[in-house]
Motif scaffolding. Sequence first.
Motif, PDB file in Angstrom:
ATOM      1  N   SER A  68      -2.445  10.351 -11.698  1.00 26.00           N
ATOM      2  CA  SER A  68      -1.558   9.354 -12.305  1.00 26.00           C
ATOM      3  C   SER A  68      -0.306   9.164 -11.454  1.00 26.00           C
ATOM      4  N   THR A  69       0.161  10.207 -10.799  1.00 27.80           N
ATOM      5  CA  THR A  69       1.329  10.076  -9.917  1.00 27.80           C
ATOM      6  C   THR A  69       0.997   9.166  -8.738  1.00 27.80           C
ATOM      7  N   ARG A  72       0.882   5.678 -10.054  1.00 23.93           N
ATOM      8  CA  ARG A  72       2.254   5.221 -10.312  1.00 23.93           C
ATOM      9  C   ARG A  72       2.932   4.828  -9.009  1.00 23.93           C
ATOM     10  N   ASP A  78       5.985   2.228 -14.208  1.00 25.59           N
ATOM     11  CA  ASP A  78       6.623   3.471 -14.630  1.00 25.59           C
ATOM     12  C   ASP A  78       5.582   4.413 -15.242  1.00 25.59           C
ATOM     13  N   LYS A  79       6.016   5.646 -15.436  1.00 25.19           N
ATOM     14  CA  LYS A  79       5.129   6.708 -15.909  1.00 25.19           C
ATOM     15  C   LYS A  79       4.458   6.353 -17.244  1.00 25.19           C
ATOM     16  N   VAL A  82       1.692   3.636 -16.805  1.00 26.23           N
ATOM     17  CA  VAL A  82       0.487   4.203 -16.196  1.00 26.23           C
ATOM     18  C   VAL A  82      -0.257   5.060 -17.205  1.00 26.23           C
ATOM     19  N   ARG A 166      11.646   7.774 -11.389  1.00 30.74           N
ATOM     20  CA  ARG A 166      10.460   7.793 -12.244  1.00 30.74           C
ATOM     21  C   ARG A 166       9.999   9.205 -12.521  1.00 30.74           C
TER      22      ARG A 166
END
Length: 171
Positions: A68-69, A72, A78-79, A82, A166
């Motif tokens: 996910s990072t 992103r 933004d976190k 996502v 973020r």
Amino acid sequence: MDTATRPDAPSPEAADGLVLDRFLPYRLAVLANTVSRAIARLYADRFGITIPEWRVLAILGDSGPATSTEIRDRSAMDKVQVSRAIQRLLAARLVSRRTDPADRRRATIAMSPEGAAVYREVVPLARSREAILLDGFTADERRTLDRLLDRLGERAGALAGPDDGRGGDVD
């Protein structure tokens, strides 16, 4: 009375004023949103996915499985966006999640066969919209636009710095 004709209204040419319709960040944001909405009409009703969900699928289709990072960072979402997009895609069985056995805080997201089928259907539709957008531009203008967008992206990245707020949490 219109603010542009009010005697006390700031002049658009004033050094301390802001002419929003000429302010590059605003123009880029409006353009990006307009283009995204135009393409979203192609897949929203047909596949029931949102713009953030399509962005996740597009990243996975382009690069393969990702955390996910990584998603992103590539999407500039933004976190929370996502995370929500991934959750909805998981619920729709368009992606799968595999937890890293060595680090249970880290998970990799991959497209499922169903997600890959959606991706394969949406890509030609998205590319056709891109072709319409670029119709009338010469090959040289397209290359110039590409170079300018790359440079703007680099400058924006430098402006944001190494941590743009973020967060750097583990997936």
